[in-house]
Design a protein around this motif. Structure first.
Motif, PDB file in Angstrom:
ATOM      1  N   ALA A  29       0.927  -0.857  -0.425  1.00 13.28           N
ATOM      2  CA  ALA A  29      -0.059  -0.150  -0.010  1.00 13.28           C
ATOM      3  C   ALA A  29       0.808   1.422  -0.063  1.00 13.28           C
ATOM      4  O   ALA A  29       1.978   0.887   0.287  1.00 13.28           O
ATOM      5  CB  ALA A  29      -1.138   0.312   1.168  1.00 13.28           C
ATOM      6  N   GLY A  30       0.800   2.338  -0.189  1.00  9.82           N
ATOM      7  CA  GLY A  30       0.882   3.287  -0.055  1.00  9.82           C
ATOM      8  C   GLY A  30       1.974   3.854  -0.866  1.00  9.82           C
ATOM      9  O   GLY A  30       2.957   4.696  -1.303  1.00  9.82           O
ATOM     10  N   ILE A  31       1.938   2.619  -2.361  1.00  8.34           N
ATOM     11  CA  ILE A  31       2.057   3.706  -4.110  1.00  8.34           C
ATOM     12  C   ILE A  31       1.301   3.994  -4.559  1.00  8.34           C
ATOM     13  O   ILE A  31       0.379   3.910  -5.136  1.00  8.34           O
ATOM     14  CB  ILE A  31       2.799   2.181  -3.947  1.00  8.34           C
ATOM     15  CG1 ILE A  31       3.892   1.331  -3.255  1.00  8.34           C
ATOM     16  CG2 ILE A  31       3.272   2.047  -5.878  1.00  8.34           C
ATOM     17  CD1 ILE A  31       4.643  -0.167  -3.504  1.00  8.34           C
ATOM     18  N   SER A  32       1.977   4.754  -5.694  1.00  8.21           N
ATOM     19  CA  SER A  32       0.900   5.474  -6.418  1.00  8.21           C
ATOM     20  C   SER A  32       2.353   5.968  -8.041  1.00  8.21           C
ATOM     21  O   SER A  32       3.067   5.380  -8.119  1.00  8.21           O
ATOM     22  CB  SER A  32       1.329   6.664  -6.294  1.00  8.21           C
ATOM     23  OG  SER A  32      -0.383   6.557  -4.552  1.00  8.21           O
ATOM     24  N   VAL A  33       1.461   6.086  -8.820  1.00  8.41           N
ATOM     25  CA  VAL A  33       2.751   6.414 -10.261  1.00  8.41           C
ATOM     26  C   VAL A  33       2.307   7.162 -10.729  1.00  8.41           C
ATOM     27  O   VAL A  33       0.889   7.881 -10.778  1.00  8.41           O
ATOM     28  CB  VAL A  33       1.708   4.998 -11.194  1.00  8.41           C
ATOM     29  CG1 VAL A  33       2.363   4.789 -12.275  1.00  8.41           C
ATOM     30  CG2 VAL A  33       1.683   3.587 -10.611  1.00  8.41           C
ATOM     31  N   LEU A  34       2.760   8.130 -11.560  1.00 10.25           N
ATOM     32  CA  LEU A  34       3.200   9.261 -12.285  1.00 10.25           C
ATOM     33  C   LEU A  34       3.748   9.054 -13.257  1.00 10.25           C
ATOM     34  O   LEU A  34       4.877   7.971 -13.693  1.00 10.25           O
ATOM     35  CB  LEU A  34       3.958  10.252 -11.040  1.00 10.25           C
ATOM     36  CG  LEU A  34       3.843  10.742  -9.410  1.00 10.25           C
ATOM     37  CD1 LEU A  34       5.020  11.263  -8.900  1.00 10.25           C
ATOM     38  CD2 LEU A  34       2.862  11.339  -9.409  1.00 10.25           C
ATOM     39  N   MET A  35       3.178  10.336 -13.793  1.00  7.51           N
ATOM     40  CA  MET A  35       4.243  10.296 -15.519  1.00  7.51           C
ATOM     41  C   MET A  35       4.786  10.812 -15.866  1.00  7.51           C
ATOM     42  O   MET A  35       4.706  12.581 -15.498  1.00  7.51           O
ATOM     43  CB  MET A  35       2.623  10.291 -16.733  1.00  7.51           C
ATOM     44  CG  MET A  35       2.180   9.215 -16.299  1.00  7.51           C
ATOM     45  SD  MET A  35       1.158   8.942 -18.482  1.00  7.51           S
ATOM     46  CE  MET A  35      -0.346  10.413 -17.812  1.00  7.51           C
ATOM     47  N   VAL A  36       6.747  10.966 -15.424  1.00  4.33           N
ATOM     48  CA  VAL A  36       6.850  12.225 -15.027  1.00  4.33           C
ATOM     49  C   VAL A  36       8.224  12.405 -16.456  1.00  4.33           C
ATOM     50  O   VAL A  36       8.526  11.715 -17.241  1.00  4.33           O
ATOM     51  CB  VAL A  36       8.603  11.658 -14.368  1.00  4.33           C
ATOM     52  CG1 VAL A  36       8.970  12.710 -13.314  1.00  4.33           C
ATOM     53  CG2 VAL A  36       7.598  11.336 -12.765  1.00  4.33           C
ATOM     54  N   ASP A  37       7.877  14.115 -16.609  1.00  2.00           N
ATOM     55  CA  ASP A  37       8.766  14.344 -17.608  1.00  2.00           C
ATOM     56  C   ASP A  37       9.962  14.157 -17.388  1.00  2.00           C
ATOM     57  O   ASP A  37      10.664  14.931 -16.057  1.00  2.00           O
ATOM     58  CB  ASP A  37       8.501  16.200 -18.201  1.00  2.00           C
ATOM     59  CG  ASP A  37       9.280  16.561 -19.338  1.00  2.00           C
ATOM     60  OD1 ASP A  37      10.002  15.706 -19.393  1.00  2.00           O
ATOM     61  OD2 ASP A  37       8.542  17.406 -19.742  1.00  2.00           O
TER      62      ASP A  37
END
Length: 394
Positions: A187-195
């Motif tokens: 838990a406590g994990i997220s996903v980002l699209m990063v430049d």
């Protein structure tokens, strides 16, 4: 198309395959291919201009669900992958976005994200690398430590990632981050699209055993718009596992196309090869080994077909993708080992070496290692098969 049976993929797939060949003849010309092959080996396979050309003519995302613009059946998609591999066309600049990122956006992206990112990916305008592994989080990805803290309309990212193929060339990275350090491991994990052009990102490329580059990245107070988070905050593990299933299908599919091409080249050589007065095609040991590989390739094709159909139906092939990935990557290793045993010391010569009997075979063996590790090691995949597929206790 592979010389292995069946030659006939059905009327629709055969007609589509002819269209792909015609497009390649017009756009992946001998001159363009020759210029690409003049690049250092580690740069081959990545051609952003060619990806944009494919996007212009609608060749990216052909296997996507129809609601997102896809228009081809799993059989046609396999025909497409095979023809692109047979032509040695460079598809790495869009492949991660087309498969892994797009699959996650289909399932977890907001309407605004789907409207913005999917068309750009289809046009070949946004390329991605994967930002998963860390110094202490490889196959045990849930151990990741790279932090993202909300600050107004942004997340601020700090941490380190390893082994990201193509990160030195891509525009964006699909980044797994920890947004709640006090939550349970998964838990406590997220996903980002990063430049990747954002201030605060440092890249350190290295050369892998199979000759291409991967990169370590360092994130020092990197600001990422909150709108670039895919899925809900702290709900990234579901996003990651769904995307990993797609990655394993991609690994299996692209690997199979290369395996079939290399196998064809090996068998063509064996049809006429004479070594020390011995006609190799008449050797019963060689014939037995080649026959076993041909049967394995047919099995791997069926794995690939099933996984493509599941994705087309909007399902997530977790243990099915693991099966295909394990089988295809280990088949590649068996093919490379068999080729080097059959070819002897000549099999150790690289593709551009003078006198190499089938020069790509030593690369096939080196590249197999990446297939057995990338996307989660095959040992981990066997756990997925046992637990998710067979219901065995943890």
């Amino acid at each position: 198309m592979s010389k292995l049976p069946p030659h006939d993929m059905g009327p629709a797939a055969n007609a589509f395959r002819d269209k792909v060949r015609a497009w390649l003849a017009a756009n992946w010309t001998a001159e363009r291919k020759a210029a690409h092959l003049k690049k250092p080996f580690k740069e081959r396979g990545w051609d952003a201009e060619f990806s944009r050309l494919m996007g212009r003519d609608g060749w990216i995302g052909v296997g996507w669900p129809a609601k997102f613009g896809g228009s081809r059946t799993p059989t046609e998609q396999i025909a497409f992958i095979t023809e692109m591999a047979n032509a040695s066309a460079p598809v790495q600049a869009h492949s991660t976005g087309e498969s892994i990122v797009a699959q996650a956006l289909f399932l977890h992206g907001s309407k605004a994200q789907q409207d913005e990112w999917l068309p750009a990916i289809r046009r070949g305008e946004r390329s991605f690398a994967l930002g998963y592994s860390e110094p202490e989080a490889g196959s045990d990805l849930a151990a990741l430590r790279t932090r993202a803290v909300r600050d107004g309309d942004d997340f601020v990212v700090n941490g380190q990632k390893l082994w990201s193929t193509g990160a030195d060339k891509a525009e964006y990275i699909w980044l797994a981050v920890r947004t709640d350090p006090d939550a349970k491991k998964h838990a406590g994990i997220s996903v980002l699209m990063v430049d990747l052009r954002s201030p605060g990102i440092t890249l350190r490329p290295s050369t892998a055993l199979y000759g291409k580059t991967f990169s370590a990245q360092f994130y020092d107070n990197v600001r990422v718009p909150a709108k670039n988070m895919v899925g809900a905050v702290n709900d990234g593990w579901k996003v990651i596992t769904d995307a990993l299933a797609s990655e394993r299908v991609m690994i299996g599919g692209t690997r199979m196309a290369g395996i079939e091409r290399a196998f064809d080249h090996l068998t063509e050589y064996l049809k006429t090869a004479v070594v020390g007065g011995k006609v190799l095609r008449n050797d019963p040991v060689i014939r037995d080994r080649i026959g076993a590989l041909a049967a394995d390739i047919e099995v791997a094709r069926l794995f690939q077909m099933r996984n493509s159909r599941l994705i087309e139906q909007g399902k997530v092939p977790l243990h099915e993708a693991a099966m295909g990935k394990v089988f295809a990557s280990e088949l590649q290793e068996r093919l490379g080992q068999a080729a080097l045993d059959i070819l002897g010391t000549g099999g150790l010569l690289s593709e551009d070496a003078e006198g190499a009997p089938v020069g790509e075979m030593e690369y096939v063996l080196r590249h197999a290692i990446m297939g057995m590790i990338g996307g989660g090691t095959n040992e981990i995949q066997r756990n997925v098969i046992a637990q998710r597929g067979l219901g065995l206790p943890r």
